[in-house]
Motif scaffolding. Structure first.
Motif, PDB file in Angstrom:
ATOM      1  N   GLY A 112      44.204  13.770  74.954  1.00 61.53           N
ATOM      2  CA  GLY A 112      45.401  13.652  74.141  1.00 61.53           C
ATOM      3  C   GLY A 112      46.488  12.763  74.704  1.00 61.53           C
ATOM      4  N   HIS A 113      46.132  11.866  75.650  1.00 65.45           N
ATOM      5  CA  HIS A 113      47.114  10.957  76.243  1.00 65.45           C
ATOM      6  C   HIS A 113      46.580   9.523  76.200  1.00 65.45           C
ATOM      7  N   PRO A 114      46.383   8.969  75.015  1.00 64.90           N
ATOM      8  CA  PRO A 114      45.862   7.596  74.920  1.00 64.90           C
ATOM      9  C   PRO A 114      46.815   6.598  75.561  1.00 64.90           C
ATOM     10  N   VAL A 115      46.247   5.551  76.120  1.00 61.94           N
ATOM     11  CA  VAL A 115      47.033   4.529  76.806  1.00 61.94           C
ATOM     12  C   VAL A 115      47.526   3.504  75.789  1.00 61.94           C
ATOM     13  N   ASP A 116      48.812   3.195  75.853  1.00 63.52           N
ATOM     14  CA  ASP A 116      49.380   2.164  74.991  1.00 63.52           C
ATOM     15  C   ASP A 116      48.693   0.830  75.246  1.00 63.52           C
ATOM     16  N   GLU A 117      48.455   0.057  74.195  1.00 60.17           N
ATOM     17  CA  GLU A 117      47.733  -1.210  74.333  1.00 60.17           C
ATOM     18  C   GLU A 117      48.434  -2.164  75.299  1.00 60.17           C
ATOM     19  N   ASN A 118      49.765  -2.202  75.278  1.00 56.64           N
ATOM     20  CA  ASN A 118      50.498  -3.089  76.194  1.00 56.64           C
ATOM     21  C   ASN A 118      50.287  -2.680  77.648  1.00 56.64           C
ATOM     22  N   ASP A 119      50.356  -1.361  77.918  1.00 54.36           N
ATOM     23  CA  ASP A 119      50.105  -0.874  79.279  1.00 54.36           C
ATOM     24  C   ASP A 119      48.667  -1.152  79.688  1.00 54.36           C
ATOM     25  N   LYS A 120      47.754  -0.929  78.749  1.00 56.85           N
ATOM     26  CA  LYS A 120      46.336  -1.138  79.032  1.00 56.85           C
ATOM     27  C   LYS A 120      46.075  -2.586  79.458  1.00 56.85           C
ATOM     28  N   CYS A 121      46.609  -3.532  78.705  1.00 54.24           N
ATOM     29  CA  CYS A 121      46.398  -4.946  79.019  1.00 54.24           C
ATOM     30  C   CYS A 121      47.093  -5.324  80.320  1.00 54.24           C
ATOM     31  N   HIS A 122      48.305  -4.795  80.552  1.00 48.30           N
ATOM     32  CA  HIS A 122      49.052  -5.127  81.770  1.00 48.30           C
ATOM     33  C   HIS A 122      48.314  -4.635  83.005  1.00 48.30           C
ATOM     34  N   TRP A 123      47.872  -3.391  82.995  1.00 49.59           N
ATOM     35  CA  TRP A 123      47.167  -2.843  84.156  1.00 49.59           C
ATOM     36  C   TRP A 123      45.834  -3.538  84.373  1.00 49.59           C
ATOM     37  N   PHE A 124      45.167  -3.912  83.294  1.00 47.50           N
ATOM     38  CA  PHE A 124      43.899  -4.621  83.421  1.00 47.50           C
ATOM     39  C   PHE A 124      44.102  -5.978  84.093  1.00 47.50           C
ATOM     40  N   LEU A 125      45.119  -6.710  83.661  1.00 47.12           N
ATOM     41  CA  LEU A 125      45.406  -8.018  84.256  1.00 47.12           C
ATOM     42  C   LEU A 125      45.777  -7.883  85.725  1.00 47.12           C
ATOM     43  N   CYS A 126      46.551  -6.866  86.060  1.00 42.87           N
ATOM     44  CA  CYS A 126      46.909  -6.639  87.463  1.00 42.87           C
ATOM     45  C   CYS A 126      45.665  -6.369  88.304  1.00 42.87           C
ATOM     46  N   GLY A 127      44.719  -5.641  87.734  1.00 49.80           N
ATOM     47  CA  GLY A 127      43.511  -5.292  88.465  1.00 49.80           C
ATOM     48  C   GLY A 127      42.553  -6.447  88.665  1.00 49.80           C
ATOM     49  N   LEU A 128      42.689  -7.505  87.874  1.00 46.66           N
ATOM     50  CA  LEU A 128      41.782  -8.652  88.015  1.00 46.66           C
ATOM     51  C   LEU A 128      41.983  -9.376  89.343  1.00 46.66           C
ATOM     52  N   GLY A 129      43.201  -9.342  89.864  1.00 45.30           N
ATOM     53  CA  GLY A 129      43.457  -9.945  91.169  1.00 45.30           C
ATOM     54  C   GLY A 129      43.870 -11.400  91.112  1.00 45.30           C
ATOM     55  N   SER A 130      44.079 -11.977  92.310  1.00 48.52           N
ATOM     56  CA  SER A 130      44.627 -13.328  92.435  1.00 48.52           C
ATOM     57  C   SER A 130      43.684 -14.412  91.914  1.00 48.52           C
ATOM     58  N   ALA A 131      42.378 -14.154  91.901  1.00 48.09           N
ATOM     59  CA  ALA A 131      41.436 -15.156  91.402  1.00 48.09           C
ATOM     60  C   ALA A 131      41.661 -15.457  89.924  1.00 48.09           C
ATOM     61  N   PHE A 132      42.300 -14.519  89.221  1.00 46.68           N
ATOM     62  CA  PHE A 132      42.566 -14.690  87.794  1.00 46.68           C
ATOM     63  C   PHE A 132      44.058 -14.925  87.533  1.00 46.68           C
ATOM     64  N   GLU A 133      44.770 -15.423  88.547  1.00 46.88           N
ATOM     65  CA  GLU A 133      46.219 -15.621  88.406  1.00 46.88           C
ATOM     66  C   GLU A 133      46.554 -16.564  87.259  1.00 46.88           C
ATOM     67  N   THR A 134      45.842 -17.682  87.170  1.00 48.65           N
ATOM     68  CA  THR A 134      46.099 -18.645  86.090  1.00 48.65           C
ATOM     69  C   THR A 134      45.823 -18.028  84.732  1.00 48.65           C
ATOM     70  N   PHE A 135      44.723 -17.298  84.625  1.00 51.20           N
ATOM     71  CA  PHE A 135      44.357 -16.636  83.382  1.00 51.20           C
ATOM     72  C   PHE A 135      45.419 -15.613  82.975  1.00 51.20           C
ATOM     73  N   SER A 136      45.870 -14.799  83.934  1.00 48.49           N
ATOM     74  CA  SER A 136      46.851 -13.762  83.653  1.00 48.49           C
ATOM     75  C   SER A 136      48.196 -14.365  83.250  1.00 48.49           C
ATOM     76  N   THR A 137      48.604 -15.425  83.955  1.00 45.81           N
ATOM     77  CA  THR A 137      49.869 -16.085  83.637  1.00 45.81           C
ATOM     78  C   THR A 137      49.843 -16.653  82.219  1.00 45.81           C
ATOM     79  N   ALA A 138      48.715 -17.254  81.852  1.00 50.04           N
ATOM     80  CA  ALA A 138      48.579 -17.810  80.503  1.00 50.04           C
ATOM     81  C   ALA A 138      48.641 -16.711  79.447  1.00 50.04           C
ATOM     82  N   HIS A 139      48.066 -15.551  79.761  1.00 47.48           N
ATOM     83  CA  HIS A 139      48.092 -14.449  78.797  1.00 47.48           C
ATOM     84  C   HIS A 139      49.518 -13.957  78.575  1.00 47.48           C
ATOM     85  N   TYR A 140      50.271 -13.805  79.661  1.00 44.25           N
ATOM     86  CA  TYR A 140      51.643 -13.306  79.524  1.00 44.25           C
ATOM     87  C   TYR A 140      52.521 -14.283  78.739  1.00 44.25           C
TER      88      TYR A 140
END
Length: 208
Positions: A120-148
């Motif tokens: 009964g505690h679904p994760v908000d889509e914005n939080d879900k995407c933010h935490w996922f991008l953080c977890g990808l790490g520095s190798a995906f820095e360019t990808f994450s920056t472009a997404h934001y």
């Protein structure tokens, strides 16, 4: 999704199964209301199962109705739900891709989201995407920056697909760079060998 389609009654028990048979002309015959209910219930069941990770599916193997599946998740995850919610959310925020593939990381991430939704505690889509991008790490820095920098939010499902495609792109670049480096080394070795060969032959010619 279920609420939008007015199907929540099939999981919360308010739309229970009608009798399988009814009486007509003093004979027991199949109940058309049951067939209608069953068809819709199987649709709801499919909708639930299609959103589950492989690990979460293990909790509902052998169950045949949407209500049974929902109760199974309640029994599996609802105990001490508030404490479990905090534990799951903390784990989700701290989850890192590390050496795993994006697909493997995405499966672990989605499993935690499924468990949170089940209690009964679904994760908000914005939080879900933010935490996922953080977890990808520095190798995906360019990808994450472009997404934001995107003007409109992305749902997690699409973000995961894009991250998997980006990983394939990075692998292609790495292979191309490695191949080019090997070619340059090979050409350099061939040139050195050629110079050494001609230098040796000229020395032999003068000596003779």
């Amino acid at each position: 999704m279920l609420s939008f389609q007015k199907l929540t009654g099939y999981v919360d028990g308010t739309l229970s199964s009608p009798p399988e048979t009814t009486t007509a002309n003093e004979k027991s015959v199949p109940n058309p209301d049951f067939e209608t209910w069953k068809d819709t219930d199987q649709k709801v069941l499919w909708l639930i199962q299609s959103s589950l990770s492989e690990e979460a599916m293990n909790e509902v193997i052998g169950l045949s109705t949407a209500r049974q599946v929902w109760l199974a998740f309640e029994n599996a995850y609802s105990h001490c739900s508030l404490e479990r919610m905090h534990t799951l959310r903390d784990t989700l925020r701290q989850l890192q891709k590390g050496s795993s593939t994006v697909s493997e990381f995405g499966q672990k991430f989605k499993l935690l989201c499924d468990q949170l939704a089940a209690i009964g505690h679904p994760v908000d889509e914005n939080d879900k995407c933010h935490w996922f991008l953080c977890g990808l790490g520095s190798a995906f820095e360019t990808f994450s920056t472009a997404h934001y920098a995107l003007p409109t939010p992305t749902v997690f499902r699409d973000l995961l697909s894009k991250a998997e495609n980006h990983e394939l792109f990075l692998q292609t670049i790495h292979v191309a760079t490695t191949t080019q480096a090997a070619f340059i080394v090979q050409q350099s070795c061939s040139a050195n060998h050629s110079r050494n060969y001609h230098g040796t032959n000229r020395g032999r010619g003068r000596g003779s």
